[in-house]
Design an enzyme around this catalytic site. Structure first.
Site, PDB file in Angstrom:
ATOM      1  N   HIS A   1       5.364 -19.109 -16.612  1.00 44.86           N
ATOM      2  CA  HIS A   1       5.621 -19.390 -15.196  1.00 44.86           C
ATOM      3  C   HIS A   1       4.837 -20.541 -14.488  1.00 44.86           C
ATOM      4  CE1 HIS A   1       1.957 -17.450 -14.136  1.00 44.86           C
ATOM      5  NE2 HIS A   1       2.150 -16.478 -14.871  1.00 44.86           N
TER       6      HIS A   1
ATOM      7  N   HIS B   1       1.175 -21.184 -15.339  1.00 44.25           N
ATOM      8  CA  HIS B   1       0.975 -21.924 -16.687  1.00 44.25           C
ATOM      9  C   HIS B   1       0.949 -23.568 -16.674  1.00 44.25           C
ATOM     10  CE1 HIS B   1       2.408 -17.652 -18.113  1.00 44.25           C
ATOM     11  NE2 HIS B   1       1.214 -17.783 -18.261  1.00 44.25           N
TER      12      HIS B   1
ATOM     13  N   CYS C   1      -8.050  -0.939 -20.112  1.00 42.39           N
ATOM     14  CA  CYS C   1      -6.624  -1.476 -19.573  1.00 42.39           C
ATOM     15  C   CYS C   1      -5.973  -2.160 -20.738  1.00 42.39           C
ATOM     16  CB  CYS C   1      -6.715  -2.119 -18.388  1.00 42.39           C
ATOM     17  SG  CYS C   1      -4.947  -2.679 -17.845  1.00 42.39           S
TER      18      CYS C   1
ATOM     19  N   CYS D   1      -4.723  -5.782 -19.419  1.00 46.04           N
ATOM     20  CA  CYS D   1      -5.714  -6.841 -19.468  1.00 46.04           C
ATOM     21  C   CYS D   1      -6.304  -6.853 -20.653  1.00 46.04           C
ATOM     22  CB  CYS D   1      -6.954  -6.213 -18.429  1.00 46.04           C
ATOM     23  SG  CYS D   1      -6.488  -6.226 -16.888  1.00 46.04           S
TER      24      CYS D   1
ATOM     25  N   CYS E   1      -6.347   0.343 -13.092  1.00 47.80           N
ATOM     26  CA  CYS E   1      -6.846  -0.772 -13.267  1.00 47.80           C
ATOM     27  C   CYS E   1      -6.722  -1.729 -11.826  1.00 47.80           C
ATOM     28  CB  CYS E   1      -5.958  -1.768 -14.324  1.00 47.80           C
ATOM     29  SG  CYS E   1      -5.870  -3.313 -14.396  1.00 47.80           S
TER      30      CYS E   1
ATOM     31  N   HIS F   1      -3.746  -4.384 -12.699  1.00 46.55           N
ATOM     32  CA  HIS F   1      -2.458  -3.721 -13.005  1.00 46.55           C
ATOM     33  C   HIS F   1      -1.970  -2.421 -12.122  1.00 46.55           C
ATOM     34  CE1 HIS F   1      -3.200  -6.391 -16.350  1.00 46.55           C
ATOM     35  NE2 HIS F   1      -1.995  -6.930 -16.104  1.00 46.55           N
TER      36      HIS F   1
ATOM     37  N   LYS G   1       9.544 -19.554   4.222  1.00 45.92           N
ATOM     38  CA  LYS G   1       9.809 -20.869   4.700  1.00 45.92           C
ATOM     39  C   LYS G   1      10.916 -21.360   3.749  1.00 45.92           C
ATOM     40  CE  LYS G   1       5.268 -22.197   6.368  1.00 45.92           C
ATOM     41  NZ  LYS G   1       4.107 -22.715   5.865  1.00 45.92           N
TER      42      LYS G   1
ATOM     43  N   LYS H   1      17.110 -25.025   2.925  1.00 44.49           N
ATOM     44  CA  LYS H   1      18.617 -25.053   2.811  1.00 44.49           C
ATOM     45  C   LYS H   1      19.344 -25.258   1.519  1.00 44.49           C
ATOM     46  CE  LYS H   1      19.830 -25.457   7.791  1.00 44.49           C
ATOM     47  NZ  LYS H   1      18.837 -26.022   8.556  1.00 44.49           N
TER      48      LYS H   1
HETATM   49 ZN   LIG Z   1      -5.061  -4.241 -16.187  1.00 43.78          ZN
END
Ligand SMILES: [Zn+2]
Length: 504
Positions: free
Chosen positions: A17, A20, A125, A128, A143, A146, A294, A297
């Site tokens: 995403h 990264h 977790c 994690c 967590c 999460h 925001k 168009k």
């Molecule tokens: Zn976690």
């Protein structure tokens, strides 16, 4: 001088995403800039592949962890290529060469007396891949990241004596006040250390997908220990038949603020325990937050980085995220913000300056840049931009350096308005003056494009080609350092304006 820059390695379970892309582009800007300066650069990125989340995801899909890691690692390799990153190596923690050096280093930590057998009991977790202290939990047993309910786990582990490094870490922080930047992150890490350090698990007992503990192969090395070591192991095998460790170590790390504790506390302690030099520096950046209110168009209300790169070119994403949000802090980006900056800055201020300058030199001087001294007032105004950009990038002020460059772009636009070369062209007695103005504009475009090159390599490369001045070395980054006389080439429109989509 060697310059070794790293991104965190990306966990293969995640979808690639914008976050990264953000860190990767930042590291790439610094790497490209240092190469312009003739430094010996090594730029590393890659994927983190071991641990429970990968093993569990593979089990759900009915494939081996190795198959899952192979498939998902490829998506990050694609992302790195997609943002035009010039990494020198892409490490995977499942590389056998990495695993071998991880075992060597961990064995050294053990031999040096910093590891002992113990029983871990606490909250873990799995998302994690990290143990949580009671103080970190929210709502009693969740967590904090999460928000999933955590189980209390108990297992026999090998422990790393992190507590024994409290004093050495405090000394490191005292000796090197710019070791972690920005200052707020340095303070955060130091206060974490000063609260008192607990020992940490170095291994996991129940997991198979990992690097075996060399003296106890019934356990695998804890995924974070394994992952952090990538920065060190990569240099030993990135080039076939050559060990680059002495040439490039220690590294400069770029990380997001969520992994500060691992990099600024546990990592240097591990290196001290193995008698390896600690990293040169750690720069911690914030988050890009999406402001969905925001709306644009033409782009809708959420920026999809892949759509932006497909429609407007990779350079526009590279420019926008560092222009809009001060690198280091948190900040909001939006589709409307992208459209505004694209039209106002890339299309109008830079693209339009380029097309007008090339058109005027074509029309008034047959496409040859006049060879004449630059305007003195303009020269004075643009003196020192290259030095200031260098100083800012030396302290990872990627946004500040871009602001310096953009101030020069705006100064050049003002110069066009003030001089009105199309009027000078109608006055024969102003021919020398017009020569000076046209040279100054071509030279201005050239030097800002050299400075912008690390940010927008594709478009600046095309413009510099069209200006007949393809050299991007930093020694050519000062205004007035290239003579006139170059013959201009063709340039396709650089950043065509985004017109609002017709209302449905
Ligand atoms: Zn976690």
């Amino acid at each position: 001088m060697s310059f070794y820059i790293t991104t965190p390695i990306y966990y293969v379970n995640a979808e690639p995403h914008l976050g990264h892309a953000y860190t990767t582009i930042a590291a790439d800007i610094l790497a490209r800039h240092m190469r312009q300066r003739g430094e010996d650069v090594f730029f590393l990125t890659g994927t983190d592949e071991h641990g429970e989340p990968v093993a569990q995801a593979a089990e759900r899909e009915g494939i081996s962890p190795r198959e899952l890691a192979d498939r998902n690692s490829e998506r990050f390799r694609d992302l790195v290529a997609r943002v035009n990153a010039t990494n020198d190596f892409f490490i995977r923690t499942s590389d056998p060469q990495h695993e071998r050096v991880v075992q060597e280093v961990v064995q050294r930590i053990y031999d040096n007396g910093h590891v002992y057998a113990g029983t871990y009991e606490g909250y873990y977790c799995p998302r994690c891949a990290d143990f949580k202290t009671e103080a970190e939990l929210v709502d009693g047993n969740k967590c904090p990241i999460h928000l999933i309910v955590l189980e209390r786990e108990k297992e026999d582990n090998w422990f790393f004596k992190l507590s024994a490094f409290q004093k050495p870490l405090e000394e490191l922080y005292a000796e090197r006040p710019d070791w972690v930047t920005p200052q707020s992150r340095y303070n955060e890490a130091l206060s974490f250390i000063k609260q008192g350090l607990n020992d940490v698990s170095l291994s996991r007992a129940r997991l198979r997908w990992g690097v075996p503990v060399p003296w106890d192969t019934s356990q695998v090395i804890y995924v974070w220990i394994d992952a952090l070591l990538n920065y060190y192991t990569a240099l030993s095998y990135a080039r076939e038949g050559e060990d680059l460790t002495d040439r490039y170590w220690p590294a400069r790390h770029l990380i997001g603020k969520d992994i500060l504790k691992f990099h600024a506390v546990i990592w240097p302690a591990m290196l001290m325990a193995a008698e390896i030099e600690v990293p040169k520096s750690i720069f911690v950046h914030g988050y890009l937050l999406m402001d969905e209110h925001k709306m644009s168009k033409s782009l809708g209300n959420v920026i999809d980085p892949f759509e932006v790169m497909d429609r407007f070119g990779t350079d526009t994403l590279r420019f926008y995220v560092f222009r809009e949000v001060n690198f280091g802090g948190d900040g909001s980006i939006s589709a409307a913000g992208f459209e505004t900056r694209y039209n106002a800055e890339l299309a109008n201020e830079y693209g339009n300056l380029a097309s007008r300058t090339l058109a005027m030199i074509g029309r008034y001087r047959d496409g040859v840049v006049p060879d004449t001294p630059a305007d003195e007032v303009l020269s004075a105004d643009l003196a020192g931009v290259d030095a200031r950009v260098r100083e800012k990038l030396d302290v990872v002020d990627i946004t500040g350096a871009l602001e310096e460059i953009w101030t020069a772009v705006r100064r050049l636009n003002r110069y066009v308005q003030d001089e009105q070369p199309w009027k000078l062209a109608k006055d024969e007695s102003a021919a020398d003056r017009l020569d000076g103005v046209l040279y100054a504009l071509a030279e201005g475009l050239r030097f800002v494009s050299v400075l912008l090159h690390p940010y927008m390599p594709e478009s600046t490369g095309k413009l510099l080609e069209a200006l007949g001045q393809p050299d991007v070395s930093y020694s050519s980054a000062a205004f007035g350092s290239a003579p006139g006389g170059a013959r201009l080439g063709e340039l396709a429109p650089m950043f065509p304006r985004i017109e609002p989509a017709a209302a449905a």
